[in-house]
Design a protein around this motif. Structure first.
Motif, short mmCIF file in Angstrom:
data_model
loop_
_atom_site.label_atom_id
_atom_site.label_comp_id
_atom_site.label_asym_id
_atom_site.label_seq_id
_atom_site.Cartn_x
_atom_site.Cartn_y
_atom_site.Cartn_z
N GLN A 81 -33.23 79.48 -25.05
CA GLN A 81 -33.21 80.61 -24.13
C GLN A 81 -33.88 80.24 -22.80
OE1 GLN A 81 -35.20 83.85 -26.08
NE2 GLN A 81 -33.37 84.51 -27.21
N GLU A 82 -35.01 79.55 -22.88
CA GLU A 82 -35.73 79.17 -21.65
C GLU A 82 -34.85 78.30 -20.77
OE1 GLU A 82 -39.39 79.04 -19.25
OE2 GLU A 82 -38.51 80.40 -20.73
N CYS A 83 -34.16 77.33 -21.37
CA CYS A 83 -33.29 76.44 -20.62
C CYS A 83 -32.14 77.22 -19.97
CB CYS A 83 -32.74 75.36 -21.54
SG CYS A 83 -31.61 74.21 -20.72
N GLU A 84 -31.47 78.04 -20.77
CA GLU A 84 -30.31 78.78 -20.28
C GLU A 84 -30.71 79.73 -19.15
OE1 GLU A 84 -26.95 81.97 -21.92
OE2 GLU A 84 -28.38 81.04 -23.31
N THR A 95 -26.42 75.59 2.86
CA THR A 95 -27.65 75.30 3.61
C THR A 95 -28.60 74.37 2.86
OG1 THR A 95 -29.02 77.12 2.72
CG2 THR A 95 -27.52 77.65 4.55
N ILE A 96 -28.29 74.06 1.61
CA ILE A 96 -29.25 73.36 0.75
C ILE A 96 -28.93 71.88 0.68
CG2 ILE A 96 -30.25 73.20 -1.56
CD1 ILE A 96 -29.46 76.20 -1.89
N ALA A 97 -29.84 71.07 1.18
CA ALA A 97 -29.66 69.62 1.14
C ALA A 97 -30.03 69.04 -0.21
CB ALA A 97 -30.52 68.96 2.22
N ALA A 98 -31.13 69.52 -0.81
CA ALA A 98 -31.65 68.86 -2.01
C ALA A 98 -32.38 69.84 -2.90
CB ALA A 98 -32.60 67.73 -1.61
N ILE A 99 -32.37 69.52 -4.17
CA ILE A 99 -33.29 70.09 -5.15
C ILE A 99 -34.20 68.97 -5.60
CG2 ILE A 99 -33.53 71.07 -7.47
CD1 ILE A 99 -30.81 72.42 -7.05
N ILE A 100 -35.52 69.20 -5.49
CA ILE A 100 -36.48 68.18 -5.90
C ILE A 100 -37.29 68.71 -7.08
CG2 ILE A 100 -38.17 68.91 -4.14
CD1 ILE A 100 -39.09 65.93 -4.06
N LEU A 101 -37.40 67.89 -8.10
CA LEU A 101 -38.18 68.21 -9.30
C LEU A 101 -38.98 67.00 -9.72
CD1 LEU A 101 -35.50 69.99 -11.53
CD2 LEU A 101 -37.59 71.08 -10.69
N GLU A 102 -40.19 67.21 -10.21
CA GLU A 102 -40.82 66.17 -11.01
C GLU A 102 -40.09 66.13 -12.35
OE1 GLU A 102 -45.42 66.07 -10.64
OE2 GLU A 102 -44.81 68.14 -10.23
N THR A 103 -39.69 64.95 -12.78
CA THR A 103 -38.96 64.85 -14.05
C THR A 103 -39.76 65.52 -15.15
OG1 THR A 103 -38.18 62.71 -13.25
CG2 THR A 103 -37.72 63.26 -15.55
N ILE A 104 -41.04 65.18 -15.25
CA ILE A 104 -42.02 65.92 -16.05
C ILE A 104 -43.17 66.25 -15.10
CG2 ILE A 104 -43.62 65.88 -18.00
CD1 ILE A 104 -41.76 63.85 -19.35
N PRO A 105 -43.38 67.51 -14.76
CA PRO A 105 -44.48 67.83 -13.85
C PRO A 105 -45.80 67.28 -14.38
CG PRO A 105 -43.05 69.73 -14.15
CD PRO A 105 -42.61 68.70 -15.15
N GLY A 106 -46.57 66.64 -13.48
CA GLY A 106 -47.78 65.97 -13.89
C GLY A 106 -49.02 66.82 -13.73
N THR A 107 -49.60 66.82 -12.52
CA THR A 107 -50.84 67.56 -12.28
C THR A 107 -50.69 69.03 -12.62
OG1 THR A 107 -51.24 66.04 -10.44
CG2 THR A 107 -52.65 67.96 -10.57
N ALA A 108 -49.51 69.58 -12.45
CA ALA A 108 -49.28 71.00 -12.69
C ALA A 108 -49.28 71.37 -14.17
CB ALA A 108 -47.97 71.44 -12.05
N GLY A 109 -49.27 70.36 -15.08
CA GLY A 109 -49.40 70.74 -16.48
C GLY A 109 -48.63 69.98 -17.52
N ILE A 110 -47.92 68.92 -17.15
CA ILE A 110 -47.17 68.10 -18.12
C ILE A 110 -46.27 68.99 -18.98
CG2 ILE A 110 -47.29 66.22 -19.79
CD1 ILE A 110 -49.99 65.45 -18.76
N MET A 111 -45.41 69.74 -18.32
CA MET A 111 -44.46 70.61 -19.01
C MET A 111 -43.14 69.87 -19.18
SD MET A 111 -46.37 72.29 -16.49
CE MET A 111 -45.31 72.95 -15.25
N LEU A 112 -42.84 69.44 -20.40
CA LEU A 112 -41.59 68.72 -20.65
C LEU A 112 -40.41 69.69 -20.51
CD1 LEU A 112 -43.78 66.87 -21.97
CD2 LEU A 112 -42.03 66.21 -23.63
N PRO A 113 -39.39 69.32 -19.74
CA PRO A 113 -38.24 70.22 -19.63
C PRO A 113 -37.52 70.33 -20.97
CG PRO A 113 -37.76 68.09 -18.63
CD PRO A 113 -39.21 68.07 -18.98
N PRO A 114 -36.99 71.49 -21.28
CA PRO A 114 -36.27 71.64 -22.55
C PRO A 114 -34.98 70.83 -22.54
CG PRO A 114 -36.01 73.61 -21.21
CD PRO A 114 -37.01 72.74 -20.51
N PRO A 115 -34.50 70.47 -23.72
CA PRO A 115 -33.24 69.71 -23.79
C PRO A 115 -32.13 70.40 -23.01
CG PRO A 115 -34.29 69.82 -25.96
CD PRO A 115 -35.07 70.73 -25.05
N GLY A 116 -31.44 69.63 -22.20
CA GLY A 116 -30.31 70.15 -21.44
C GLY A 116 -30.65 70.65 -20.06
#
Length: 462
Positions: free
Chosen positions: A202-205, A222-243
């Motif tokens: 549900q979180e992923c969807e 108007t949007i050139a880019a989306i930038i993400l930390e693959t796994i956010p580091g200092t902000a909390g090491i939140m692994l993205p859900p599968p997919g």
């Protein structure tokens, strides 16, 4: 599990030299302006030396470093092969302008490109992670001809002007003019879901639906880019859900948006893979790196560039550069670091020690300590979310707490240091991010000290 570090640790009992330490401290307090700090409210430790996973002060106190500096000494302090490579390069060519082909620079680029996912085969060198992000954003805007960037809350991308404006934590606020062409969205984080989700699916969807609606309302053109930390580091090491990352990749393809992954902290073995993107089988258009590329021995960062974006600048000059881009000393350190990581099996070691020692121990600590709300991570990249109330997830300290409001975390950190452990603290979390080649006995030593310090955090549980 055998040690993966073929050099002697620093002295088990460092020789005290408080007189020298006092002089170092006095000069620091008189002349050094520290980052992210109110200058008169800090008390920096005077460090006398470091080796492997340890450092020590002038009073003779030795600390096991569970921070890897700022999550960059991936092969520990003072690895002799990297030190020797820097010395050798200094004897041969200390520096040279970036417009020339230099052996150390070419070899570093080749070794990095061999390990990046997909067709990220061109390397633009910078001096660190923040300016890597600056240039990745510039490349994306020039490639697309669009002005805007989307970034996530709970993120950190660096302290320079563009990088701080795509950062999604409070360090941005003082420099946020609101004119940098940045819009933000919520990335998935089930423990503190913004989407009322009950499962990872549900979180992923719902996170992807939210991102697509943000794109649509901001105007895809108007949007050139989306930038993400693959796994956010200092902000909390939140692994993205599968997919999730694959879904972002698909949205970028659908709307002609450049997908940038920030691997400054997660890259070069930290997650038990060369890059965290490898865990999710996703290839961005641009990928930033720094920190672990040479264990921070000499400042170095860069952008790994896809063939499509490289083609944009095949006959059109790229309007950007740095005086020290691909500095020979930094690149020689990168070559030596990558070779050491291969020769000593450090990436595999990080994966194995993480799954067989670190993770089970942290989960066992969570069972015994009511202050631990959640354990999350992978490889040598872990976070413990400290809470007052497990049922409500109330943080141990308020968001962006300072002064007396942050007292419980200060007490926890003080207890850890008293036990010989230097902890990584950010807001209501402690991160477990030691050198990737830490030995099993060293890891268990640190975990025992963490156990004791968590007993202090427990006293603040409601």
């Amino acid at each position: 599990m055998p040690p993966h570090r073929p050099f002697t640790l620093g002295p088990m009992t460092p020789q005290p030299n408080p007189q020298v330490g006092a002089a170092v401290k006095a000069a620091d307090r008189k002349h050094v302006f520290h980052s992210w700090s109110a200058q008169e409210l800090i008390d920096p430790l005077a460090v006398a030396g470091a080796e492997g996973s340890y450092f020590w002060d002038y009073e003779g106190n030795r600390y096991l470093d569970f921070t890897s500096g700022l999550v960059y000494t991936n092969i520990g302090y003072q690895h002799p092969k990297v030190v020797a490579a820097i010395q050798e390069q200094a004897g041969k060519m200390t520096t040279f302008a970036p417009a020339f082909a230099i052996e150390a620079r070419s070899e570093a680029a080749r070794l990095i490109a061999e390990r990046t996912p997909g067709d990220l085969d061109k390397i633009f060198f910078t001096n660190g992670g923040a300016d890597a992000v600056e240039h990745a954003l510039r490349m994306a805007r020039l490639h697309t001809g669009r002005p805007k960037v989307l970034s996530a809350y709970r993120s950190y991308h660096g302290g320079t002007q563009q990088a701080i404006n795509v950062t999604g934590d409070p360090r941005r606020w003082a420099s946020d003019t609101g004119t940098a062409g940045v819009a933000r969205f919520w990335a998935p984080f089930l423990y503190r879901s913004r989407f009322y989700a009950e499962t990872e699916e549900q979180e992923c969807e719902r996170a992807l639906e939210h991102l697509e609606s943000t794109i649509q309302f901001e105007g895809p053109q108007t949007i050139a880019a989306i930038i993400l930390e693959t796994i956010p580091g200092t902000a909390g090491i939140m692994l993205p859900p599968p997919g999730y990352l694959a879904g972002v990749r698909a949205l970028c393809d659908k709307y002609g948006i450049v997908f940038i992954l920030d691997e400054v902290m997660a890259g070069f073995g930290r997650t038990g893979k060369w890059f965290a993107a490898d865990l999710y089988d996703v290839t961005p258009d641009l990928m930033t790196f720094a920190k672990g590329v040479n264990s921070g021995y000499v400042p170095l960062g860069g952008v790994a560039i896809s063939s499509a974006i490289a083609e944009t600048f095949a006959k059109r000059p790229y309007p950007g550069g740095l005086t020290y881009s691909g500095h020979p000393l930094a690149c020689a350190a990168a070559v030596a670091t990558i070779n050491v990581m291969e020769e000593e099996g450090i990436v595999d070691h990080a994966a194995k020690l993480g799954s067989e020692v670190i993770e089970p121990a942290l989960r066992e600590l969570a069972e015994r300590h009511p202050s631990v709300g959640e354990v999350r991570g992978v490889g040598m990249f872990w976070a413990l979310e400290l809470v007052r109330d497990r049922a409500t997830h109330e943080p141990l300290v308020p968001y962006n707490a300072a002064g007396e409001a942050n007292a419980p975390m200060t007490a926890f950190a003080t207890a850890a240091k008293a036990g010989g452990l230097w902890p990584f603290i950010n807001m209501n979390r402690t991160h477990v991010v030691p050198a990737l080649n830490i030995t099993e006995p060293e890891a268990k030593e640190g975990l025992a000290a963490l156990d004791a310090a968590l007993s202090v955090a427990d006293t603040h549980v409601s």
